[in-house]
Design an enzyme around this catalytic site. Sequence first.
Site, PDB file in Angstrom:
ATOM      1  N   ARG A  45       0.865  -1.186   0.000  1.00 45.09           N
ATOM      2  CA  ARG A  45       0.000   0.000   0.000  1.00 45.09           C
ATOM      3  C   ARG A  45       0.893   1.224   0.000  1.00 45.09           C
ATOM      4  O   ARG A  45       2.117   1.108   0.126  1.00 45.09           O
ATOM      5  CB  ARG A  45      -1.030  -0.004   1.138  1.00 45.09           C
ATOM      6  CG  ARG A  45      -0.665  -0.712   2.403  1.00 45.09           C
ATOM      7  CD  ARG A  45       0.488  -0.105   3.150  1.00 45.09           C
ATOM      8  NE  ARG A  45       0.296   1.311   3.350  1.00 45.09           N
ATOM      9  CZ  ARG A  45       1.266   2.176   3.546  1.00 45.09           C
ATOM     10  NH1 ARG A  45       2.536   1.772   3.592  1.00 45.09           N
ATOM     11  NH2 ARG A  45       1.041   3.459   3.716  1.00 45.09           N
ATOM     12  N   GLY A  46       0.275   2.413  -0.097  1.00 48.30           N
ATOM     13  CA  GLY A  46       1.065   3.636  -0.270  1.00 48.30           C
ATOM     14  C   GLY A  46       1.135   3.904  -1.772  1.00 48.30           C
ATOM     15  O   GLY A  46       1.442   2.993  -2.552  1.00 48.30           O
ATOM     16  N   ALA A  47       0.831   5.163  -2.146  1.00 47.83           N
ATOM     17  CA  ALA A  47       0.653   5.481  -3.569  1.00 47.83           C
ATOM     18  C   ALA A  47       1.840   5.079  -4.461  1.00 47.83           C
ATOM     19  O   ALA A  47       1.656   4.345  -5.438  1.00 47.83           O
ATOM     20  CB  ALA A  47       0.315   6.963  -3.697  1.00 47.83           C
ATOM     21  N   ARG A  88      -7.608  -0.096  -6.496  1.00 45.35           N
ATOM     22  CA  ARG A  88      -7.759   1.007  -5.540  1.00 45.35           C
ATOM     23  C   ARG A  88      -7.880   2.306  -6.334  1.00 45.35           C
ATOM     24  O   ARG A  88      -7.005   2.623  -7.140  1.00 45.35           O
ATOM     25  CB  ARG A  88      -6.549   1.068  -4.579  1.00 45.35           C
ATOM     26  CG  ARG A  88      -6.394  -0.207  -3.746  1.00 45.35           C
ATOM     27  CD  ARG A  88      -5.488   0.007  -2.561  1.00 45.35           C
ATOM     28  NE  ARG A  88      -6.129   0.799  -1.520  1.00 45.35           N
ATOM     29  CZ  ARG A  88      -5.470   1.353  -0.497  1.00 45.35           C
ATOM     30  NH1 ARG A  88      -4.154   1.189  -0.401  1.00 45.35           N
ATOM     31  NH2 ARG A  88      -6.105   2.046   0.427  1.00 45.35           N
ATOM     32  N   GLN A 195      -1.627   2.318   9.970  1.00 44.06           N
ATOM     33  CA  GLN A 195      -0.345   2.400   9.242  1.00 44.06           C
ATOM     34  C   GLN A 195       0.706   3.183  10.022  1.00 44.06           C
ATOM     35  O   GLN A 195       1.899   2.887   9.928  1.00 44.06           O
ATOM     36  CB  GLN A 195      -0.544   3.071   7.873  1.00 44.06           C
ATOM     37  CG  GLN A 195      -1.349   2.268   6.870  1.00 44.06           C
ATOM     38  CD  GLN A 195      -2.825   2.617   6.907  1.00 44.06           C
ATOM     39  OE1 GLN A 195      -3.355   2.998   7.944  1.00 44.06           O
ATOM     40  NE2 GLN A 195      -3.504   2.467   5.791  1.00 44.06           N
ATOM     41  N   ASP A 236      -1.940  10.658  -1.964  1.00 43.47           N
ATOM     42  CA  ASP A 236      -2.358   9.646  -2.949  1.00 43.47           C
ATOM     43  C   ASP A 236      -2.668  10.291  -4.279  1.00 43.47           C
ATOM     44  O   ASP A 236      -2.523   9.677  -5.329  1.00 43.47           O
ATOM     45  CB  ASP A 236      -3.566   8.881  -2.429  1.00 43.47           C
ATOM     46  CG  ASP A 236      -3.110   7.953  -1.325  1.00 43.47           C
ATOM     47  OD1 ASP A 236      -2.995   8.419  -0.178  1.00 43.47           O
ATOM     48  OD2 ASP A 236      -2.791   6.791  -1.635  1.00 43.47           O
ATOM     49  N   ASN A 246      -5.249  12.377   0.774  1.00 47.06           N
ATOM     50  CA  ASN A 246      -4.346  11.510   1.530  1.00 47.06           C
ATOM     51  C   ASN A 246      -5.199  10.742   2.553  1.00 47.06           C
ATOM     52  O   ASN A 246      -6.415  10.943   2.662  1.00 47.06           O
ATOM     53  CB  ASN A 246      -3.237  12.327   2.206  1.00 47.06           C
ATOM     54  CG  ASN A 246      -2.126  11.447   2.753  1.00 47.06           C
ATOM     55  OD1 ASN A 246      -1.629  10.557   2.067  1.00 47.06           O
ATOM     56  ND2 ASN A 246      -1.733  11.656   3.994  1.00 47.06           N
ATOM     57  N   LYS A 247      -4.552   9.886   3.314  1.00 47.05           N
ATOM     58  CA  LYS A 247      -5.235   9.029   4.281  1.00 47.05           C
ATOM     59  C   LYS A 247      -6.214   9.812   5.153  1.00 47.05           C
ATOM     60  O   LYS A 247      -5.921  10.934   5.580  1.00 47.05           O
ATOM     61  CB  LYS A 247      -4.162   8.353   5.153  1.00 47.05           C
ATOM     62  CG  LYS A 247      -4.644   7.438   6.234  1.00 47.05           C
ATOM     63  CD  LYS A 247      -5.588   6.362   5.750  1.00 47.05           C
ATOM     64  CE  LYS A 247      -5.017   5.554   4.602  1.00 47.05           C
ATOM     65  NZ  LYS A 247      -6.051   4.716   3.928  1.00 47.05           N
TER      66      LYS A 247
HETATM   67  O1  MRU Z   1      -4.409   3.075   2.430  1.00 44.82           O
HETATM   68  P1  MRU Z   1      -2.952   3.311   2.257  1.00 44.82           P
HETATM   69  O2  MRU Z   1      -2.121   2.724   3.350  1.00 44.82           O
HETATM   70  O3  MRU Z   1      -2.477   2.905   0.880  1.00 44.82           O
HETATM   71  O4  MRU Z   1      -2.782   4.889   2.340  1.00 44.82           O
HETATM   72  C1  MRU Z   1      -1.510   5.440   2.175  1.00 44.82           C
HETATM   73  C2  MRU Z   1      -1.448   6.908   2.343  1.00 44.82           C
HETATM   74  O5  MRU Z   1      -2.440   7.562   2.554  1.00 44.82           O
HETATM   75  C3  MRU Z   1      -0.112   7.552   2.139  1.00 44.82           C
HETATM   76  O6  MRU Z   1       0.013   8.694   2.929  1.00 44.82           O
HETATM   77  C4  MRU Z   1       0.021   7.964   0.663  1.00 44.82           C
HETATM   78  O7  MRU Z   1      -0.246   6.873  -0.174  1.00 44.82           O
HETATM   79  C5  MRU Z   1       1.362   8.511   0.358  1.00 44.82           C
HETATM   80  S1  MRU Z   1       2.599   7.257   0.383  1.00 44.82           S
HETATM   81  C6  MRU Z   1       4.085   7.928  -0.017  1.00 44.82           C
END
Ligand code: MRU
Length: 354
Positions: A45-47, A88, A195, A236, A246-247
């Site tokens: 996970r993470g963009a 996603r 996370q 994201d 973002n999250k």
């Molecule tokens: O649901 P996730 O864990 O994929 O969410 C991740 C985030 O919100 C991060 O802050 C974002 O993807 C940036 S990662 C460099």
Amino acid sequence: MVKTIELVDGVVRMLDQTRLPREVIYVDCTDYHMVAKGIKDLWIRGAPAIGIAASMGIAIGAQEIKASAFDEFMAGLEPVFQTLLATRPTAVNIQWAVERTKKLLAGKKDEPVDSLKSFLIEEANNVLAQDIEINKTIGKWGAQFIKDGDIVITHCNAGSLATGGYGTATGPIRAAVEQGKKIQVIADETRPVLQGCRLTAWELMQDNIPVTLITDNTAGALLRKGEINLAIVGTDRTVANGDVANKIGTYSLAVLCKENSVPFYVAAPLSSIDFSIPSGDFIPIEERGPEEVTHVFGCHIAPEGVKVRNIAFDVTPAKYVTGIITEKGVFRPKDLHKLNERGTDLDSIMMKAE
Ligand code: MRU
């Protein structure tokens, strides 16, 4: 620094982040369907990391295609693209990976299919290597805003684990530490998937970067007491007007920072910036299943049958964002669109620390 993902002998090996920090287990994805499952189920996970996973998924998906001509090969890739895109919706990076692949392949129409297949493997490895370099550059640009002794808050995980390595939001943090600045990080735990607790706190501890874990609702109290100097989060999808997805919980943190005059920075590689969308209102926002809220590690904590909303991301309007840290420099949200315009003199719009 922990390895998030790699492509080895036609297999996509990813660290299963759902098991961290209790177990460090790598999963071998042998086909693109398994890569898509890994993205959807948050093994990765993470963009930026899911953009890399998508590039690798495309590369291994391509190997299975039986085609003798370019058009037939492209038609064979379409279900691979669609399967990955359906995982996603909020992070723009999967779309970025698909569009990048299409663009690169368009310049290779006359090449034999076998060489296109090996090219996609090479390309996926390049995406990974370039991502790490980009994060180090983000780190270099962002570190100027972190002073010796600062306390930096971050939300979710935009660290090594969310990228090919080094991290976006953790880029400036790591660079500041490498410059010898004595800093501390506050990690929001980030309900419901935790996370910040399971991943950010863990990876910073692995690298001996001082970190303190707080519940999400503690941030306001610390900001009000003046115990936080700046915030740096990932994104994201950041769009043309500087609005940032973002999250979930990022928006609340940004508003609290503004209220307490604490600068709020967003670390955004260009692969996470979507210039085609004019404002945050048009960003697709993922909603996930209720069990992430009703259960904690398999234990049911909510009343049976309760109605749940599990919105995975929020949008922080540009007015709350002090600066956007990219690999090209740091920019005010209002200037972000200029990065996509020909002939912009970046130096003239770049933010610099006083
Ligand atoms: O649901 P996730 O864990 O994929 O969410 C991740 C985030 O919100 C991060 O802050 C974002 O993807 C940036 S990662 C460099």
